[in-house]
Design an enzyme around this catalytic site. Sequence first.
Site, PDB file in Angstrom:
ATOM      1  N   ARG A  16      -1.387   0.363   2.057  1.00 31.19           N
ATOM      2  CA  ARG A  16      -1.476   0.413   3.523  1.00 31.19           C
ATOM      3  C   ARG A  16      -0.191  -0.169   4.130  1.00 31.19           C
ATOM      4  O   ARG A  16       0.708  -0.609   3.403  1.00 31.19           O
ATOM      5  CB  ARG A  16      -2.696  -0.382   4.010  1.00 31.19           C
ATOM      6  CG  ARG A  16      -2.539  -1.872   3.782  1.00 31.19           C
ATOM      7  CD  ARG A  16      -3.754  -2.679   4.245  1.00 31.19           C
ATOM      8  NE  ARG A  16      -3.434  -4.096   4.211  1.00 31.19           N
ATOM      9  CZ  ARG A  16      -4.340  -5.069   4.169  1.00 31.19           C
ATOM     10  NH1 ARG A  16      -5.629  -4.762   4.149  1.00 31.19           N
ATOM     11  NH2 ARG A  16      -3.964  -6.335   4.155  1.00 31.19           N
ATOM     12  N   VAL A  64       0.825  -8.115  -8.367  1.00 23.91           N
ATOM     13  CA  VAL A  64       2.242  -8.363  -8.680  1.00 23.91           C
ATOM     14  C   VAL A  64       2.502  -9.762  -9.235  1.00 23.91           C
ATOM     15  O   VAL A  64       3.567 -10.002  -9.801  1.00 23.91           O
ATOM     16  CB  VAL A  64       3.150  -8.131  -7.445  1.00 23.91           C
ATOM     17  CG1 VAL A  64       3.129  -6.668  -7.024  1.00 23.91           C
ATOM     18  CG2 VAL A  64       2.781  -9.052  -6.287  1.00 23.91           C
ATOM     19  N   ASN A  90       7.320  -4.579  -2.225  1.00 26.59           N
ATOM     20  CA  ASN A  90       6.822  -4.745  -0.848  1.00 26.59           C
ATOM     21  C   ASN A  90       5.581  -5.624  -0.744  1.00 26.59           C
ATOM     22  O   ASN A  90       5.336  -6.233   0.305  1.00 26.59           O
ATOM     23  CB  ASN A  90       6.529  -3.348  -0.263  1.00 26.59           C
ATOM     24  CG  ASN A  90       5.642  -3.404   0.965  1.00 26.59           C
ATOM     25  OD1 ASN A  90       6.107  -3.687   2.070  1.00 26.59           O
ATOM     26  ND2 ASN A  90       4.341  -3.156   0.793  1.00 26.59           N
ATOM     27  N   TYR A 159       5.311 -19.294   4.190  1.00 22.78           N
ATOM     28  CA  TYR A 159       5.678 -17.872   4.185  1.00 22.78           C
ATOM     29  C   TYR A 159       7.184 -17.709   4.368  1.00 22.78           C
ATOM     30  O   TYR A 159       7.832 -16.960   3.626  1.00 22.78           O
ATOM     31  CB  TYR A 159       4.909 -17.159   5.302  1.00 22.78           C
ATOM     32  CG  TYR A 159       5.247 -15.697   5.454  1.00 22.78           C
ATOM     33  CD1 TYR A 159       4.749 -14.741   4.573  1.00 22.78           C
ATOM     34  CD2 TYR A 159       6.061 -15.259   6.509  1.00 22.78           C
ATOM     35  CE1 TYR A 159       5.051 -13.392   4.722  1.00 22.78           C
ATOM     36  CE2 TYR A 159       6.366 -13.913   6.662  1.00 22.78           C
ATOM     37  CZ  TYR A 159       5.861 -12.983   5.774  1.00 22.78           C
ATOM     38  OH  TYR A 159       6.176 -11.645   5.921  1.00 22.78           O
ATOM     39  N   LYS A 163       9.975 -16.083   1.806  1.00 24.53           N
ATOM     40  CA  LYS A 163      10.829 -14.947   2.168  1.00 24.53           C
ATOM     41  C   LYS A 163      12.311 -15.324   2.063  1.00 24.53           C
ATOM     42  O   LYS A 163      13.149 -14.470   1.746  1.00 24.53           O
ATOM     43  CB  LYS A 163      10.470 -14.427   3.563  1.00 24.53           C
ATOM     44  CG  LYS A 163       9.096 -13.777   3.618  1.00 24.53           C
ATOM     45  CD  LYS A 163       8.981 -12.593   2.647  1.00 24.53           C
ATOM     46  CE  LYS A 163       7.675 -11.830   2.792  1.00 24.53           C
ATOM     47  NZ  LYS A 163       7.615 -10.632   1.918  1.00 24.53           N
ATOM     48  N   THR A 196       0.832  -4.314  11.735  1.00 21.70           N
ATOM     49  CA  THR A 196       0.008  -3.908  10.579  1.00 21.70           C
ATOM     50  C   THR A 196      -1.172  -4.879  10.499  1.00 21.70           C
ATOM     51  O   THR A 196      -1.301  -5.791  11.321  1.00 21.70           O
ATOM     52  CB  THR A 196       0.820  -4.036   9.287  1.00 21.70           C
ATOM     53  OG1 THR A 196       1.212  -5.409   9.163  1.00 21.70           O
ATOM     54  CG2 THR A 196       2.052  -3.145   9.297  1.00 21.70           C
TER      55      THR A 196
HETATM   56  P1  NAD Z   1      -0.416  -5.618   4.812  1.00 26.62           P
HETATM   57  O1  NAD Z   1      -1.222  -6.827   4.567  1.00 26.62           O
HETATM   58  O2  NAD Z   1      -0.831  -4.655   5.849  1.00 26.62           O
HETATM   59  O3  NAD Z   1      -0.220  -4.815   3.440  1.00 26.62           O
HETATM   60  C1  NAD Z   1       0.152  -5.500   2.268  1.00 26.62           C
HETATM   61  C2  NAD Z   1      -0.265  -4.709   1.060  1.00 26.62           C
HETATM   62  O4  NAD Z   1       0.076  -5.487  -0.092  1.00 26.62           O
HETATM   63  C3  NAD Z   1      -1.775  -4.453   1.007  1.00 26.62           C
HETATM   64  O5  NAD Z   1      -2.016  -3.134   0.599  1.00 26.62           O
HETATM   65  C4  NAD Z   1      -2.248  -5.469  -0.020  1.00 26.62           C
HETATM   66  O6  NAD Z   1      -3.414  -5.072  -0.720  1.00 26.62           O
HETATM   67  C5  NAD Z   1      -1.052  -5.533  -0.952  1.00 26.62           C
HETATM   68  N1  NAD Z   1      -1.046  -6.755  -1.761  1.00 26.62           N
HETATM   69  C6  NAD Z   1      -1.324  -8.021  -1.376  1.00 26.62           C
HETATM   70  N2  NAD Z   1      -1.273  -8.855  -2.417  1.00 26.62           N
HETATM   71  C7  NAD Z   1      -0.944  -8.110  -3.495  1.00 26.62           C
HETATM   72  C8  NAD Z   1      -0.741  -8.392  -4.869  1.00 26.62           C
HETATM   73  N3  NAD Z   1      -0.890  -9.630  -5.343  1.00 26.62           N
HETATM   74  N4  NAD Z   1      -0.400  -7.389  -5.697  1.00 26.62           N
HETATM   75  C9  NAD Z   1      -0.263  -6.127  -5.228  1.00 26.62           C
HETATM   76  N5  NAD Z   1      -0.455  -5.790  -3.943  1.00 26.62           N
HETATM   77  C10 NAD Z   1      -0.796  -6.771  -3.090  1.00 26.62           C
HETATM   78  O7  NAD Z   1       1.070  -6.160   5.108  1.00 26.62           O
HETATM   79  P2  NAD Z   1       2.369  -5.407   5.690  1.00 26.62           P
HETATM   80  O8  NAD Z   1       2.550  -5.844   7.074  1.00 26.62           O
HETATM   81  O9  NAD Z   1       2.350  -3.982   5.365  1.00 26.62           O
HETATM   82  O10 NAD Z   1       3.479  -6.169   4.826  1.00 26.62           O
HETATM   83  C11 NAD Z   1       4.197  -5.584   3.756  1.00 26.62           C
HETATM   84  C12 NAD Z   1       5.381  -6.482   3.422  1.00 26.62           C
HETATM   85  O11 NAD Z   1       6.209  -6.623   4.575  1.00 26.62           O
HETATM   86  C13 NAD Z   1       4.988  -7.896   3.014  1.00 26.62           C
HETATM   87  O12 NAD Z   1       5.848  -8.357   1.994  1.00 26.62           O
HETATM   88  C14 NAD Z   1       5.213  -8.677   4.285  1.00 26.62           C
HETATM   89  O13 NAD Z   1       5.444 -10.041   4.015  1.00 26.62           O
HETATM   90  C15 NAD Z   1       6.419  -7.992   4.849  1.00 26.62           C
HETATM   91  N6  NAD Z   1       6.613  -8.176   6.296  1.00 26.62           N
HETATM   92  C16 NAD Z   1       5.641  -7.833   7.185  1.00 26.62           C
HETATM   93  C17 NAD Z   1       5.878  -8.015   8.538  1.00 26.62           C
HETATM   94  C18 NAD Z   1       4.853  -7.684   9.582  1.00 26.62           C
HETATM   95  O14 NAD Z   1       5.018  -8.104  10.721  1.00 26.62           O
HETATM   96  N7  NAD Z   1       3.822  -6.945   9.291  1.00 26.62           N
HETATM   97  C19 NAD Z   1       7.090  -8.540   8.971  1.00 26.62           C
HETATM   98  C20 NAD Z   1       8.051  -8.875   8.036  1.00 26.62           C
HETATM   99  C21 NAD Z   1       7.796  -8.679   6.699  1.00 26.62           C
END
Ligand code: NAD
Length: 265
Positions: A16, A64, A90, A159, A163, A196
């Site tokens: 997702r 992961v 990711n 967090y 990062k 998200t």
């Molecule tokens: P999300 O929570 O919507 O999706 C994260 C996905 O990672 C999910 O499908 C979840 O099941 C999977 N996941 C979680 N733990 C896991 C594990 N141990 N092994 C495998 N899969 C795992 O989050 P997102 O917003 O899509 O974030 C994706 C990446 O982007 C993350 O690394 C997040 O830190 C980074 N990020 C997000 C934002 C934001 O504002 N949404 C901003 C900066 C960075």
Amino acid sequence: EKSLDGRKALVTGGARGIGAAIAQALARSGAAVMIGDILDDVGRDSAGQIARLGVKTGFVHLDVSDDAQWEKATAATIATLGGYDILINNAGIEITSLISEVRAEDARRMCDVNIVGTVLGMKHAFRAMRPGGPAGKGGAVVNIASVAATIAFPSIAVYSGTKSAVDRMTRVGAMEAGKLGFGVRVNCIYPGLIPTDMGMQLAGDIVKIGLAPDVNAAVGSVVEQTPLGKLAEVGDIANAAVFLCSNEARFITGIGLPVDGGMGM
Ligand code: NAD
């Protein structure tokens, strides 16, 4: 001809959010895409969407933070797609807490998924993609860091630390893969806030903690700090990831690319 024709990618956390969007963008650019995630049903649906784009795809259960699961997921990617030359690291988690309230187990879980998960991904990608490895053709790794690696925002200390670690590990990964002749480029992206599941959870937590009166105000204050005046969309991150994997970026390694509307500058 598309920019990623013939390429074979594994996207972690591809069930997702940002990961699913990156997986679809890679597929639209011609790459075969394996989805790795802990969410099996959602992950299979995400792979189903890729299949409709007419490229090879599959789903593999992958936590992961687990070295043995990486071993299996890497082998499954190579077996299903017929090779492996793109890794999108990711998967990540965010557990909001003020430092004065932080729980050790939450801090450790973030380190496990965001830091250990990312370095294990690079480990198995390097071993598979380097000359003599089971994929053996070099490739590109894109780690997903965050604007949180470069700014200070209350309630996301651990967090942000994880990062920042992703950012530094990207540079060391690029250095090792370059110097050791693996033919693998390693870069990272710093996304800004995106609505998200994770992004909206964070906005809700900020309200609960009392840092904003409501979710609209929480999001509004981020938008206010963003020169381009809006939140990023998942597609914005996906476009940057496709570019970093493509041959157009063949001389780019060890960078951190902000995709945040200018928020982090
Ligand atoms: P999300 O929570 O919507 O999706 C994260 C996905 O990672 C999910 O499908 C979840 O099941 C999977 N996941 C979680 N733990 C896991 C594990 N141990 N092994 C495998 N899969 C795992 O989050 P997102 O917003 O899509 O974030 C994706 C990446 O982007 C993350 O690394 C997040 O830190 C980074 N990020 C997000 C934002 C934001 O504002 N949404 C901003 C900066 C960075």
